[in-house]
Design a protein around this motif. Structure first.
Motif, PDB file in Angstrom:
ATOM      1  N   GLN A 200      35.400  35.251  40.231  1.00  0.00           N
ATOM      2  CA  GLN A 200      36.588  36.103  40.232  1.00  0.00           C
ATOM      3  C   GLN A 200      36.774  36.837  38.906  1.00  0.00           C
ATOM      4  O   GLN A 200      37.378  37.907  38.864  1.00  0.00           O
ATOM      5  N   SER A 201      36.254  36.286  37.823  1.00  0.00           N
ATOM      6  CA  SER A 201      36.410  36.961  36.534  1.00  0.00           C
ATOM      7  C   SER A 201      35.496  38.176  36.421  1.00  0.00           C
ATOM      8  O   SER A 201      35.702  39.023  35.557  1.00  0.00           O
ATOM      9  N   ARG A 202      34.507  38.242  37.313  1.00  0.00           N
ATOM     10  CA  ARG A 202      33.546  39.348  37.205  1.00  0.00           C
ATOM     11  C   ARG A 202      33.449  40.191  38.467  1.00  0.00           C
ATOM     12  O   ARG A 202      32.612  41.081  38.552  1.00  0.00           O
ATOM     13  N   CYS A 203      34.280  39.892  39.482  1.00  0.00           N
ATOM     14  CA  CYS A 203      34.258  40.678  40.713  1.00  0.00           C
ATOM     15  C   CYS A 203      35.693  40.828  41.219  1.00  0.00           C
ATOM     16  O   CYS A 203      36.341  39.843  41.593  1.00  0.00           O
ATOM     17  N   LYS A 204      36.194  42.053  41.251  1.00  0.00           N
ATOM     18  CA  LYS A 204      37.590  42.302  41.617  1.00  0.00           C
ATOM     19  C   LYS A 204      37.872  41.928  43.066  1.00  0.00           C
ATOM     20  O   LYS A 204      38.967  41.442  43.391  1.00  0.00           O
TER      21      LYS A 204
ATOM     22  N   LEU B 175      36.459  39.486  44.853  1.00  0.00           N
ATOM     23  CA  LEU B 175      36.574  38.039  44.966  1.00  0.00           C
ATOM     24  C   LEU B 175      37.841  37.541  44.269  1.00  0.00           C
ATOM     25  O   LEU B 175      38.469  36.567  44.710  1.00  0.00           O
ATOM     26  N   GLN B 176      38.232  38.198  43.191  1.00  0.00           N
ATOM     27  CA  GLN B 176      39.475  37.820  42.508  1.00  0.00           C
ATOM     28  C   GLN B 176      40.666  37.997  43.452  1.00  0.00           C
ATOM     29  O   GLN B 176      41.519  37.110  43.586  1.00  0.00           O
ATOM     30  N   ALA B 177      40.680  39.137  44.142  1.00  0.00           N
ATOM     31  CA  ALA B 177      41.769  39.392  45.089  1.00  0.00           C
ATOM     32  C   ALA B 177      41.724  38.396  46.247  1.00  0.00           C
ATOM     33  O   ALA B 177      42.764  37.914  46.715  1.00  0.00           O
ATOM     34  N   LEU B 178      40.532  38.063  46.706  1.00  0.00           N
ATOM     35  CA  LEU B 178      40.374  37.124  47.813  1.00  0.00           C
ATOM     36  C   LEU B 178      40.875  35.729  47.444  1.00  0.00           C
ATOM     37  O   LEU B 178      41.649  35.109  48.181  1.00  0.00           O
ATOM     38  N   PHE B 179      40.459  35.241  46.277  1.00  0.00           N
ATOM     39  CA  PHE B 179      40.830  33.883  45.869  1.00  0.00           C
ATOM     40  C   PHE B 179      42.322  33.748  45.560  1.00  0.00           C
ATOM     41  O   PHE B 179      42.887  32.656  45.667  1.00  0.00           O
TER      42      PHE B 179
ATOM     43  N   GLN C 223      22.902  36.305  40.328  1.00  0.00           N
ATOM     44  CA  GLN C 223      22.346  36.480  38.980  1.00  0.00           C
ATOM     45  C   GLN C 223      23.051  37.609  38.244  1.00  0.00           C
ATOM     46  O   GLN C 223      23.324  37.514  37.044  1.00  0.00           O
ATOM     47  N   LEU C 224      23.364  38.667  38.980  1.00  0.00           N
ATOM     48  CA  LEU C 224      24.081  39.805  38.386  1.00  0.00           C
ATOM     49  C   LEU C 224      25.465  39.394  37.915  1.00  0.00           C
ATOM     50  O   LEU C 224      25.884  39.717  36.798  1.00  0.00           O
ATOM     51  N   ILE C 225      26.194  38.657  38.734  1.00  0.00           N
ATOM     52  CA  ILE C 225      27.555  38.244  38.374  1.00  0.00           C
ATOM     53  C   ILE C 225      27.539  37.302  37.171  1.00  0.00           C
ATOM     54  O   ILE C 225      28.370  37.411  36.272  1.00  0.00           O
ATOM     55  N   TYR C 226      26.587  36.394  37.136  1.00  0.00           N
ATOM     56  CA  TYR C 226      26.551  35.398  36.068  1.00  0.00           C
ATOM     57  C   TYR C 226      25.949  35.936  34.759  1.00  0.00           C
ATOM     58  O   TYR C 226      26.211  35.395  33.698  1.00  0.00           O
TER      59      TYR C 226
ATOM     60  N   LEU D  20      26.864  46.778  49.491  1.00  0.00           N
ATOM     61  CA  LEU D  20      27.906  45.779  49.263  1.00  0.00           C
ATOM     62  C   LEU D  20      28.785  46.125  48.056  1.00  0.00           C
ATOM     63  O   LEU D  20      29.986  45.843  48.047  1.00  0.00           O
ATOM     64  N   ALA D  21      28.182  46.724  47.036  1.00  0.00           N
ATOM     65  CA  ALA D  21      28.901  47.000  45.788  1.00  0.00           C
ATOM     66  C   ALA D  21      30.128  47.877  46.013  1.00  0.00           C
ATOM     67  O   ALA D  21      31.142  47.739  45.320  1.00  0.00           O
ATOM     68  N   LYS D  22      30.060  48.759  46.995  1.00  0.00           N
ATOM     69  CA  LYS D  22      31.195  49.649  47.275  1.00  0.00           C
ATOM     70  C   LYS D  22      32.400  48.851  47.748  1.00  0.00           C
ATOM     71  O   LYS D  22      33.544  49.127  47.343  1.00  0.00           O
ATOM     72  N   PHE D  23      32.180  47.843  48.594  1.00  0.00           N
ATOM     73  CA  PHE D  23      33.288  47.079  49.172  1.00  0.00           C
ATOM     74  C   PHE D  23      33.769  45.969  48.238  1.00  0.00           C
ATOM     75  O   PHE D  23      34.944  45.586  48.270  1.00  0.00           O
ATOM     76  N   TRP D  24      32.876  45.447  47.436  1.00  0.00           N
ATOM     77  CA  TRP D  24      33.250  44.358  46.541  1.00  0.00           C
ATOM     78  C   TRP D  24      33.732  44.865  45.178  1.00  0.00           C
ATOM     79  O   TRP D  24      34.016  44.085  44.286  1.00  0.00           O
ATOM     80  N   ILE D  25      33.798  46.163  45.028  1.00  0.00           N
ATOM     81  CA  ILE D  25      34.294  46.797  43.800  1.00  0.00           C
ATOM     82  C   ILE D  25      33.534  46.253  42.583  1.00  0.00           C
ATOM     83  O   ILE D  25      34.117  45.779  41.597  1.00  0.00           O
ATOM     84  N   LEU D  26      32.211  46.292  42.680  1.00  0.00           N
ATOM     85  CA  LEU D  26      31.354  45.857  41.568  1.00  0.00           C
ATOM     86  C   LEU D  26      31.017  47.075  40.720  1.00  0.00           C
ATOM     87  O   LEU D  26      30.176  47.904  41.105  1.00  0.00           O
TER      88      LEU D  26
END
Length: 1008
Positions: A849-853, A855-859, A885-888, A922-928
Motif C-alpha cells: 500500500q505504501s507503493r501502490c495507490k 492497493l492503498q485504497a483497497l486496504f 519485484q517492481l513494488i519492492y 494493469l498499471a493503468k488501473f492500479w495507478i502505478l
C-alpha cells in the motif's frame, strides 16, 4: 661525382623498367579478364562468367603475378583499383565453380589480395563471403584450410558499417554450424592440425565481431569438450587457438559467469598457462582470458575464491618478466608485461587477493618497473627525505618503461584504498619500497601541477591523471601508515613551490568554472586541477589559502554546470590505460555497472572538493547559502545514480543537518510510518509513551530494534499449513511490545525511525550527537559515518533502500497477504511456505500500500476485500513476479538481452515480453506511476530487433485494448507489409489491425 650520377641514372632506369613491367602485367590481367566477360547489349550489366578452365587459370595466374610485382606505390593502387570490380567478379565465379585443378591457387590469391589491399577491398569483401564459406567443408583439406584463412582475412578486414550485412550472410550460409561441425569431428579424423587451427582462428574472429554468436557456440557442449581435450593434448599453436576462443566466449557476461560457476577446470588451465615455464604466446593469452573473466567485482571475487594465491603469483611473475627476460624478444616481453599489468588492475576490488599481492612483493615489483637501476639491497642506512627525493627524481627522469606508469599508479592507488587499517611494511626494505613509491607519485603529481597548461598539450595526460589520483586515494586510505606518510611526503615536495602552484591552480579553476569557459577543451586539465585542489585541502598548512580563494563558488558553479548537462567528462576520455581494452568495446549481455565515481569525473571531484571545503571551514557560517547548496546537492541525489557522487552529496548535506539520501522513491515508504492499522510492534519509552512500527521494515533496515523472539515455528511449516489456517490464539503473538531502556533517548529514536522509513533524517547538532551513539549501537554504520561527517572510503556501497530482502524466507514470518496470479491448467504448483495450489506470492500489506495507490485504497476501504487474506491479481505468474519485484525494489526487471535474446526464436521472445504487456495494461488501473512508461519502453525496444515479433505483440495489445502499443507495433511491421500480406500472415489479424498496418506502410512510403 660521375659514378653517383651514373648510379642515379641506373636507379631511374630500373624504376622505369619496374613500372613498365607492372603495366605489362596489368594489361595481361585485363586481357585475361576480358576473355571471360559476357557483354550484353547494356554494357552496365557485364558479368564475368567463364567455365573454360584454361581461361580461369590464365586469370588467376595473371592476377597472382600482378600482386607479386605490386608495391606500395599509389600508382600501383590506381592500376588495381581500375580493375578491382572485374577481379572480384572473376574470383567469385571461379570459387563457385570449385574446379580442383585451380581452386587452391584461387583461394591463395584471395588471401594475398585482401591482406595487401584491405581498405580498397571494403566494397567487395561481402561478395567473397558466400563462395569461400562453401569451401570450408571441402574434402580437399588444403583447400578447406586455405578457405578458412581467406574467409578469416575477409571478416577481419570488414569495416564496422558492414558488420550487420555480413552477419546476415554468415547466418544464411550457416558458417557457424559448418565450423562447429568440423571442430567437433576433429578428434579421430585425418584432418591436419593446420586445419583445426585455421578453423579455430576463423571461429574466434566471428565470436569477437558478432556477440550474437557467442551463446550459441557456448551451448554446444560437445564442441566445448573437444576444445578442452585439444588444449590438454596438443602443441603450442593449438593451445593458443583454444585460449583465444575461451577469451572471445568470455566477452559474453552470461558465458563468463557460467565458466566461473563450474570454474575449477578452466581456472586451473588458465593459471597453468600463465606460469613462467610456459612460452610467451601461451602466457599472454592466459592473461587475456583472466582479464575477461574478472571484468567486474562479482566475477573477480568468484575467480579469486578459486585460485587467489596462484593467480597473484602468476601476475607478479608476469610483471617481473622484464627483469628476468633480458636479451629475449623485447616486443613479446612488453606484450606480456602489459597484459600482466592490466590483470593486476583487479586490485581495484577488495578481497583476499590484496593479501596475496603484498605477500608476493607487489611493492618491490612496482618499484622495479619505475626504476631501471635501483638496488634496494645496497642501501645500508635509512635514507633521509631529501635523499629519497633525489633518488626518486633521478629515477623518474630516466623515463624507464614510461608507458607503464599509469598502470603502476593505478595499481598502487587501489592497493592503498583497500589496505587494512593496521597494515605495516614487513621489513625495512618493504618500508623503503613503499616510501619510494609514495615519493615518486608525489613528485609526478607536483611536476604535473607545475606544468600547468602544458598538460593538455602533451601526451602525458593519462600519466598525470593517474599519479595525481593515486596521491588523492592514498591520502584517504584507511591504512594509517600510508595515509600519514603520503601527507608528510607531499608536504615536503611542495615546500618550495606549494603556495605559488596553489595560487595558479585556483586562478585556473576560477577561470574554467566561469559561465563562458565551462565546457572548454581543457576539461581533462580541469579534472586534474580539481584533484590537485582536493590534495591541497588535506594539508593543514594550505587549508586557509584554499578557503580564502573563493573555492566554494567555483565548486558549486562546476556542479551546477555538470547537472545542467553542459558537459559530461568520462574518465575513459583521458585515462586511456584503464579503458583501452577490447572488453569495453566488444562485451555483451552486460548490465553496465557504473564505476564508483560515476560517468562524470568533473562532477565527482567537484563534489569531493566541496565536501572537504565544508569540512575544513566549519567555523565559517554558511547559513546564507544553505538553501541554495541543499537544492543543488538534492539535484545530484535525484538525477545521479552512481554511488560515489551520491555519497559525497550526502556528506555535504550532513553539514546542514540532513543525514541520509533524501530522494523521490522513499517518500512513499515514509508514509508507512504514519500507518497505524498494519503495525505489528510497539516500542515503549521509559516515560510510558510509545511508537508503533512494522516488523518487516525493521527486519530489512534495522534488525537491531527487533525483539529476539521470532514468529512461532508453526508458521514456517512448508507443506501442511496455510497462512490463513494459523490458529487465532497465535495472532496475539504477532503484536509485540518492546520496552526500551531509560538510556534510549526518545527524540533520537524517533529520528532514527525517520531514517529507517524515509532514508534520511534532519537533526540539529545536539540531537546528532545522541544519534551517533544510537546508530552505533544499532550497527547502522552508514548513518554513523554521515553523523561523523566522514568522507566515505572509496568503493563504499550505498545502504540498500529497496525491500526485496523481505521476499525471502526470513520475511515470510511477517507476511499478511497472498497475491494470487491467474492459473493455467498446464501449470503444476508447489509453494515452499504453504499448501496453496495456485500460483501465488506471500507479501506484506504495508509495503504494497505504501507503493501502490490502488492497493492503498483497497486496504483502507473497509470493504470485504480489505479484510481478505488474499487478492486475485488478473495477470500471469510471470507478470506477478515482475510486479512484486517492481513494488519492492522500485525497478522493473529487464528481459533477456544481448546474445541470449539474439538466440531466441519469436515464440521464446514473445513469452518473455508478454508479462510486460500485461503489466502495461494493469498499471493503468492500479495507478502505478511511471510503470506504464517503463513497460512501453521495454516492449518497443525489443521490437526493433525482431519485426516479426511485432505481429504477435499487436495481437496481445488488441486483446488488452492497448491501442497505443498496437499502433507502434504496426509501425514496426510497416516495412514488411507487402511480404506479410502476400504470405497470408495478416489474415490472422482483425480487420482493424490490418488497417493500422496498411496505414503505417503508406506513411512510411510517403516519408521516403
Amino acid at each position: 661525382m660521375r659514378s653517383s650520377k651514373r648510379r642515379a641514372a641506373d636507379n631511374s632506369r630500373g624504376s622505369n623498367n619496374g613500372s613498365d613491367h607492372l603495366q605489362t602485367l596489368h594489361q595481361r590481367l585485363k586481357h585475361a579478364l576480358s576473355l571471360g566477360t559476357a557483354r550484353p547489349s547494356d554494357d552496365k550489366d557485364r558479368k564475368w562468367k567463364c567455365t573454360d578452365l584454361e581461361i580461369q587459370k590464365h586469370v588467376v595466374r595473371s592476377l597472382a603475378a600482378f600482386l607479386d610485382s605490386s608495391s606500395g606505390a599509389s600508382s600501383n593502387h590506381r592500376l588495381l583499383k581500375d580493375s578491382l570490380a572485374d577481379i572480384v567478379e572473376a574470383l567469385v565465379w571461379i570459387l563457385h565453380c570449385k574446379s580442383e585443378a585451380i581452386i587452391s591457387m584461387t583461394v591463395n590469391v584471395v588471401v594475398k589480395l585482401v591482406s595487401s589491399n584491405g581498405s580498397m577491398m571494403q566494397l567487395y569483401l561481402t561478395d567473397l563471403v558466400n563462395p569461400l564459406s562453401s569451401l570450408l567443408c571441402s574434402d580437399n583439406f588444403e583447400v578447406a584450410t586455405s578457405s578458412a584463412t581467406a574467409l578469416n582475412m575477409v571478416l577481419s578486414n570488414l569495416s564496422a558499417k558492414r558488420e550487420k550485412q555480413v552477419w546476415d550472410i554468415v547466418k544464411d550460409t550457416k558458417i557457424l554450424i559448418q565450423i562447429i561441425r568440423i571442430i567437433r569431428e576433429f578428434p579421430g579424423s585425418i584432418r591436419p592440425i593446420e586445419n583445426f587451427q585455421e578453423m579455430a582462428s576463423l571461429l574466434y574472429t566471428i565470436l569477437w565481431r558478432w556477440p550474437q554468436s557467442r551463446y550459441f557456440v557456448w551451448n554446444d557442449t560437445i564442441l566445448i569438450k573437444v576444445l578442452e581435450d585439444r588444449f590438454t593434448k596438443s602443441h603450442l599453436s593449438t593451445k593458443v587457438s583454444v585460449l583465444k576462443l575461451y577469451s572471445a566466449l568470455a566477452l559474453c557476461n552470461k558465458v563468463a559467469k557460467e565458466l566461473l560457476e563450474n570454474g575449477e577446470t578452466i581456472l586451473t588451465m588458465m593459471v597453468s598457462c600463465m606460469d613462467g615455464s610456459e612460452p610467451l604466446a601461451i602466457r599472454i593469452e592466459g592473461f587475456r582470458l583472466a582479464q575477461h573473466l574478472a571484468a567486474d567485482e562479482q566475477r573477480c571475487v568468484k575467480m579469486t575464491s578459486f585460485c587467489s594465491g596462484p593467480l597473484i603469483k602468476a601476475i607478479i611473475g608476469g610483471m617481473r618478466v622484464w627483469r628476468l627476460g633480458a636479451g629475449k624478444g623485447a616486443n613479446d616481453l612488453m606484450s606480456l608485461l602489459d597484459e600482466a599489468c592490466r590483470l593486476a588492475l583487479i586490485s581495484r576490488w577488495p578481497g583476499e587477493h590484496h593479501h596475496h599481492f603484498w605477500e608476493q612483493g607487489i611493492d618491490e615489483v612496482l618499484l622495479d618497473l619505475l626504476f631501471e637501476n635501483f638496488d634496494k639491497q645496497a642501501v645500508k642506512h635509512p635514507l633521509s627525505p631529501r635523499e629519497q627525493m633525489f633518488i626518486a627524481q633521478e629515477g623518474l627522469d630516466n623515463n624507464f618503461l614510461l608507458a607503464l606508469r599509469p598502470y603502476i599508479w593505478e595499481i598502487f592507488g587501489w592497493l592503498a584504498v583497500h589496505c587494512a587499517k593496521d597494515f605495516r611494511p614487513r621489513t625495512d626494505q618493504n618500508e623503503l619500497c613503499i616510501d619510494m613509491l609514495i615519493m615518486c607519485a608525489c613528485l609526478s603529481f607536483v611536476e604535473a601541477i607545475c606544468k600547468g597548461c602544458q598538460i593538455c598539450e602533451n601526451n602525458d595526460a593519462s600519466r598525470s591523471e593517474s599519479s595525481s589520483r593515486a596521491v588523492l586515494v592514498m591520502m584517504h586510505s584507511s591504512n594509517t601508515y600510508i595515509g600519514s606518510k603520503v601527507k608528510l611526503i607531499l608536504s615536503g615536495v611542495l615546500e618550495m613551490k606549494g603556495n605559488e602552484c596553489l595560487k595558479r591552480l585556483l586562478r585556473f579553476l576560477d577561470y574554467a568554472s566561469s559561465a563562458n569557459n565551462f565546457g572548454s577543451p581543457n576539461i581533462p586539465k580541469t579534472v586534474f586541477e580539481l584533484i590537485g585542489l582536493i590534495c591541497y585541502s588535506e594539508l593543514p598548512q594550505y587549508q586557509k589559502n584554499v578557503i580564502r580563494g573563493d573555492g566554494m563558488k567555483t565548486l558549486v558553479t562546476s556542479i551546477k554546470s555538470c547537472l545542467s548537462n553542459q558537459v559530461c567528462t568520462k574518465r575513459r576520455s583521458f585515462a586511456l590505460h584503464f579503458y583501452n581494452n577490447v572488453y569495453y568495446e566488444r562485451s555483451c549481455c552486460w548490465m553496465t555497472v557504473e564505476e564508483w565515481e560515476g560517468k562524470d569525473a568533473l562532477l565527482f571531484y567537484s563534489l569531493w572538493g566541496l565536501a572537504l571545503f565544508l569540512q575544513h571551514s566549519s567555523a565559517i557560517d554558511h547559513t546564507h547559502i544553505k538553501s541554495h547548496l541543499i537544492k543543488t546537492v538534492q539535484e545530484v541525489l535525484d538525477n545521479v545514480s552512481a554511488t560515489g557522487p551520491r555519497w559525497l552529496a550526502a556528506n555535504i548535506l550532513s553539514f546542514f543537518g540532513v543525514y541520509g539520501f533524501p530522494g523521490k522513491q522513499d517518500r512513499g515508504s515514509g508514509k508507512a510510518l504514519e500507518d497505524k492499522e498494519h503495525t505489528d510492534l510497539q516500542l515503549f519509552f521509559a516515560n510510558g509513551e510509545s511508537v508503533s512500527v512494522h516488523k518487516i521494515v525493521l527486519a530489512v533496515r534495522c534488525p537491531s530494534l527487533l525483539p529476539p523472539e521470532q514468529f512461532p515455528q508453526i508458521a514456517k511449516t512448508t507443506d501442511n499449513v496455510l497462512v490463513r489456517d494459523i490458529p487465532k490464539n497465535l495472532y496475539s503473538i504477532l503484536q509485540k511490545e518492546v520496552r526500551l531502556s531509560a538510556l534510549v533517548d526518545q527524540q533520537a529514536l524517533l529520528k532514527l525511525l525517520d531514517y529507517v522509513y524515509y532514508g534520511y533524517l534532519e537533526a540539529g547538532e545536539e540531537l546528532a550527537r545522541k544519534l551517533k551513539t544510537l546508530a552505533k549501537s544499532c550497527n547502522m554504520q552508514p548513518l554513523f559515518q554521515m553523523l561523523c561527517r566522514k568522507i566515505p572510503k572509496w568503493g563504499t556501497p550505498i545502504p540498500k533502500t529497496d525491500l526485496t530482502d523481505a521476499l525471502g524466507s526470513f520475511g515470510f514470518q511477517f507476511t499478511d497477504i497472498i497475491l494470487e496470479a491467474k492459473g493455467t491448467e498446464q501449470m503444476s504448483w508447489a509453494c515452499s511456505f504453504c499448501s496453496l495450489l495456485v500460483p501465488h506470492m506471500h507479501a506484506h500489506k504495508i509495503i504494497l500500500q505504501s507503493r501502490c495507490k490502488y492497493l492503498q485504497a483497497l486496504f483502507l476501504s473497509g470493504m470485504q476485500e480489505s479484510h481478505s487474506q488474499s487478492i486475485k491479481v488478473p495477470v500471469s505468474w510471470e507478470a506477478l513476479i515482475k510486479l512484486v519485484q517492481l513494488i519492492y525494489s522500485h525497478e522493473l526487471p529487464d528481459p533477456p538481452f544481448g546474445c541470449v535474446w539474439d538466440n531466441m526464436d519469436t515464440e521464446e521472445r514473445l513469452y518473455e515480453l508478454k508479462p510486460y504487456v500485461e503489466l502495461y495494461w494493469l498499471a493503468k488501473f492500479w495507478i502505478l506511476e511511471d510503470v506504464q512508461e517503463d513497460c512501453f519502453t521495454t516492449i518497443t525496444s525489443c521490437l526493433d530487433s525482431d519485426r516479426h515479433l511485432a505481429v504477435e505483440v499487436m495481437k496481445l495489445a488488441y486483446g488488452f485494448s492497448l491501442w497505443k502499443l498496437a499502433e507502434v507495433a504496426a509501425d514496426y511491421m510497416a516495412p514488411l507489409y507487402p511480404k506479410l500480406r502476400d504470405s497470408g500472415v495478416l489474415e490472422q489479424l482483425d480487420d482493424l489491425l490490418i488497417e493500422l498496418v496498411r496505414d503505417a506502410s503508406v506513411r512510411l512510403t510517403q516519408e521516403r
